[in-house]
Scaffold this motif. Structure first.
Motif, mmCIF file in Angstrom:
data_model
loop_
_atom_site.group_PDB
_atom_site.id
_atom_site.type_symbol
_atom_site.label_atom_id
_atom_site.label_comp_id
_atom_site.label_asym_id
_atom_site.label_seq_id
_atom_site.Cartn_x
_atom_site.Cartn_y
_atom_site.Cartn_z
ATOM 1 N N ILE A 281 6.090 43.851 -12.037
ATOM 2 C CA ILE A 281 6.346 42.976 -13.185
ATOM 3 C C ILE A 281 7.525 42.048 -12.895
ATOM 4 N N VAL A 282 8.560 42.579 -12.268
ATOM 5 C CA VAL A 282 9.714 41.739 -11.922
ATOM 6 C C VAL A 282 9.270 40.569 -11.051
ATOM 7 N N GLN A 283 8.449 40.856 -10.061
ATOM 8 C CA GLN A 283 7.959 39.790 -9.186
ATOM 9 C C GLN A 283 7.149 38.766 -9.965
ATOM 10 N N GLU A 284 6.299 39.230 -10.867
ATOM 11 C CA GLU A 284 5.460 38.312 -11.647
ATOM 12 C C GLU A 284 6.301 37.421 -12.550
ATOM 13 N N LEU A 285 7.306 38.013 -13.194
ATOM 14 C CA LEU A 285 8.080 37.268 -14.190
ATOM 15 C C LEU A 285 9.176 36.405 -13.584
ATOM 16 N N THR A 286 9.552 36.660 -12.341
ATOM 17 C CA THR A 286 10.601 35.855 -11.703
ATOM 18 C C THR A 286 10.051 34.843 -10.712
ATOM 19 N N LYS A 287 8.885 35.104 -10.151
ATOM 20 C CA LYS A 287 8.336 34.210 -9.118
ATOM 21 C C LYS A 287 7.263 33.268 -9.652
ATOM 22 N N THR A 288 6.852 33.454 -10.905
ATOM 23 C CA THR A 288 5.864 32.562 -11.520
ATOM 24 C C THR A 288 6.431 32.044 -12.839
ATOM 25 N N ASP A 289 5.683 31.155 -13.498
ATOM 26 C CA ASP A 289 6.120 30.617 -14.785
ATOM 27 C C ASP A 289 5.510 31.375 -15.963
ATOM 28 N N THR A 290 5.040 32.598 -15.699
ATOM 29 C CA THR A 290 4.380 33.382 -16.749
ATOM 30 C C THR A 290 5.281 33.585 -17.958
ATOM 31 N N LEU A 291 6.530 33.977 -17.730
ATOM 32 C CA LEU A 291 7.435 34.269 -18.834
ATOM 33 C C LEU A 291 7.783 32.993 -19.599
ATOM 34 N N ASP A 292 8.017 31.890 -18.892
ATOM 35 C CA ASP A 292 8.334 30.640 -19.567
ATOM 36 C C ASP A 292 7.175 30.166 -20.443
ATOM 37 N N LYS A 293 5.953 30.374 -19.975
ATOM 38 C CA LYS A 293 4.784 30.001 -20.786
ATOM 39 C C LYS A 293 4.718 30.852 -22.055
ATOM 40 N N ALA A 294 5.058 32.138 -21.915
ATOM 41 C CA ALA A 294 5.051 33.018 -23.090
ATOM 42 C C ALA A 294 6.129 32.598 -24.086
ATOM 43 N N PHE A 295 7.307 32.236 -23.576
ATOM 44 C CA PHE A 295 8.369 31.747 -24.459
ATOM 45 C C PHE A 295 7.956 30.431 -25.128
ATOM 46 N N SER A 296 7.260 29.572 -24.389
ATOM 47 C CA SER A 296 6.864 28.263 -24.930
ATOM 48 C C SER A 296 5.932 28.409 -26.121
ATOM 49 N N VAL A 324 17.467 36.272 -15.582
ATOM 50 C CA VAL A 324 18.146 35.334 -14.676
ATOM 51 C C VAL A 324 19.280 36.025 -13.939
ATOM 52 N N ILE A 325 20.180 36.666 -14.693
ATOM 53 C CA ILE A 325 21.404 37.223 -14.120
ATOM 54 C C ILE A 325 21.123 38.392 -13.191
ATOM 55 N N HIS A 326 20.260 39.298 -13.628
ATOM 56 C CA HIS A 326 20.086 40.555 -12.888
ATOM 57 C C HIS A 326 18.874 40.573 -11.954
ATOM 58 N N TYR A 327 17.893 39.675 -12.198
ATOM 59 C CA TYR A 327 16.685 39.734 -11.373
ATOM 60 C C TYR A 327 16.358 38.406 -10.694
ATOM 61 N N GLY A 328 17.196 37.390 -10.889
ATOM 62 C CA GLY A 328 17.058 36.156 -10.123
ATOM 63 C C GLY A 328 16.049 35.160 -10.639
ATOM 64 N N LYS A 329 15.578 35.298 -11.872
ATOM 65 C CA LYS A 329 14.638 34.317 -12.424
ATOM 66 C C LYS A 329 15.293 32.941 -12.442
ATOM 67 N N GLN A 330 14.558 31.933 -11.992
ATOM 68 C CA GLN A 330 15.049 30.560 -12.006
ATOM 69 C C GLN A 330 13.888 29.621 -12.314
ATOM 70 N N PRO A 331 14.120 28.598 -13.139
ATOM 71 C CA PRO A 331 15.351 28.345 -13.894
ATOM 72 C C PRO A 331 15.352 29.121 -15.209
ATOM 73 N N PRO A 332 16.484 29.172 -15.904
ATOM 74 C CA PRO A 332 16.487 29.771 -17.238
ATOM 75 C C PRO A 332 15.612 28.952 -18.178
ATOM 76 N N PHE A 333 15.062 29.607 -19.195
ATOM 77 C CA PHE A 333 14.242 28.887 -20.163
ATOM 78 C C PHE A 333 15.153 28.157 -21.152
ATOM 79 N N ASP A 334 14.769 26.951 -21.526
ATOM 80 C CA ASP A 334 15.539 26.156 -22.485
ATOM 81 C C ASP A 334 15.024 26.463 -23.899
ATOM 82 N N PHE A 335 15.843 27.185 -24.654
ATOM 83 C CA PHE A 335 15.443 27.596 -26.006
ATOM 84 C C PHE A 335 15.869 26.591 -27.082
ATOM 85 N N SER A 336 16.455 25.461 -26.702
ATOM 86 C CA SER A 336 16.979 24.527 -27.701
ATOM 87 C C SER A 336 15.873 23.998 -28.617
ATOM 88 N N GLU A 337 14.678 23.755 -28.062
ATOM 89 C CA GLU A 337 13.582 23.268 -28.902
ATOM 90 C C GLU A 337 13.160 24.315 -29.918
#
Length: 470
Positions: A281-296, A324-337
């Protein structure tokens, strides 16, 4: 004064003071110097307690650990800090009724004026619960009293780099003049625990108010709850209080077990089993945009009120920062919107970096410090007293602490010569640049160039000479 950190900087930059002149090398280095003095004083207090109050220390050990330990050497390392915090601040000495800290200050035990100034508020400090509401990585955090809303700016470069937003701290803060720092942290919790922590504090305060009329919350925390607060929070927190599941819509639910573990383990990794497919799961969520799409796609079909959605958004911001801090996900998701969508006035989150990057910088700084310090010592040991050699090394450490990028030290002798030359200018010593260059077998022009680089980051005229020769 609930919001003391919004003032514009008097320099006219139109930035907040805490984002401008406060963190300029001239002012920020003074704060870091205060931290060093405060740290040294803590060791003086501990030495005072262990050397002059040996019997009282053993009695306190028995009381705190309920006779499990009778000597300091028996205490496990992970429990030593909590005991020292309680013993120094909250334990009442049998004969005097004073705290160890109170007795220390009463005797003015080898205190200098600057130590008296920095520690004037230590006697009234107390354990409390704080929510992290803003962070400037590498410099400071703003934390807020969970009950009263009072805010404190904490100077702590390392903690600010590794703390996700909305983290909760249970600990004691002390003053460093215009800023504060943590004297000790007992617990860190995810924002999912905010409600239970706040309700626990308020309910215990209200119960105590029934016994004492006109008891202020501050007095209650200082005189009644501080000694037992860490254990109270430990007992009050249940597994369900830490789970972020309520914030998940359909696109986040497939990762429920992973995010549950992420939040729970932030407080206590023994409360929940680590998912068997954790690394996948760490690999999936840090090496792809899966998590950012879920946040979007969040909040999706949520129909909660604004207050609930604001809490849920904070939980997601916390989770993304952890990734981001502990598992290296890049870039952080922009939650401002998302904040704008919900009509929320939340601070813009900083750009966090993975700890692997910040820790690498620290390791490189350590190597640079050791390399140049060794050259300085070898060249200065027969020409300077020890205090001035230490001052040169401190000056180099000072530079490493304020520079944005580590220097390329291909010729250590040149950098060491430049540091010594800066010390000469600071102390107004009768030694020329040419003499320094000859001592280190480098060119005078190189010494001049490198010393200008160092001076561009450190205002030598603003430094207190006595602090380098303490």
């Amino acid at each position: 004064m609930l919001n003391p950190y919004k003032n514009k900087c008097p320099c006219g930059s139109n930035k907040r003071y805490i984002d401008c002149c406060l963190i300029s090398p001239k002012f920020w280095n003074r704060i870091l110097d205060r931290q060093k003095i405060a740290t040294s004083l803590r060791w003086k207090i501990i030495d005072f307690a262990t050397s002059t109050l040996s019997e009282e220390t053993e009695e306190a050990l028995c009381a705190y650990f309920q006779n499990s330990y009778s000597k300091p050497a028996d205490i496990p390392d992970e429990q030593m800090g909590a005991f020292i915090d309680w013993f120094i601040h909250d334990y009442q000495l049998p004969d005097t009724g004073s705290s160890v800290l109170g007795l220390f200050f009463e005797k003015r035990y080898r205190l200098e004026d600057v130590e008296r100034f920095l520690t004037s508020g230590w006697l009234t400090s107390y354990n409390n619960c704080y929510l992290t509401i803003e962070i400037n990585p590498g410099y400071w955090l703003i934390v807020q009293d969970i009950v009263t809303g009072e805010q404190f700016l904490l100077a702590n470069p390392e903690l600010s780099e590794m703390t996700p937003p909305w983290s909760i701290f249970v600990g004691r803060i002390v003053s460093l003049g215009e800023v504060f720092e943590f004297d000790f942290i007992h617990h860190t919790l995810p924002p999912t625990a905010f409600s239970v922590v706040k309700s626990t504090l308020i309910s215990t305060y209200e119960n105590r108010q029934l016994e004492f009329n006109n008891l202020s919350y501050r007095s209650y925390m200082q005189h009644f709850l501080s000694p037992i607060l860490p254990r109270l929070i430990d007992e009050a927190i249940q597994l369900d209080d830490l789970l972020p599941t309520d914030a998940f819509h359909k696109d986040l639910l497939p990762y429920k077990d992973f995010f549950d573990w992420l939040c729970v383990s932030f407080f206590d990794e023994n409360l929940i089993d680590k998912p068997a497919d954790f690394e996948v799961i760490v690999q999936e969520l840090t090496k792809t945009d899966t998590l950012d799409k879920a946040f979007s796609s969040w909040p999706g079909d949520f129909t909660g009120n604004t207050e609930e959605l604001e809490s849920f958004l904070s939980w997601l911001e916390f989770i993304d920062a952890c990734m981001v801090i502990h598992y290296g996900k890049q870039p952080p998701f922009d939650f401002s919107e998302k904040s704008q969508l919900l009509g929320l006035e939340k601070p813009v989150l900083p750009t966090f970096k993975p700890l692997a990057i910040t820790r690498t910088k620290i390791n490189e700084e350590s190597q640079a410090l050791e390399k140049i310090s060794s050259v300085l010592h070898n060249h200065m040991k027969n020409r300077y007293p020890d205090k001035q050699i230490e001052a040169a090394i401190l000056l180099w450490q000072h530079y490493l602490g304020v520079t944005n990028e580590l220097p390329d030290i291909r010729k250590p002798a040149t950098w060491a010569a430049a540091v010594e030359y800066c010390l000469i200018k600071l102390l107004s010593l009768p030694i020329t640049q040419k003499e320094i260059a000859e001592e280190y077998a480098v060119s005078s022009s190189s010494v001049s160039r490198i010393s200008k680089i160092i001076s561009s980051r450190i205002d030598l005229d603003s430094l207190d000479k006595s602090s380098f020769l303490r």
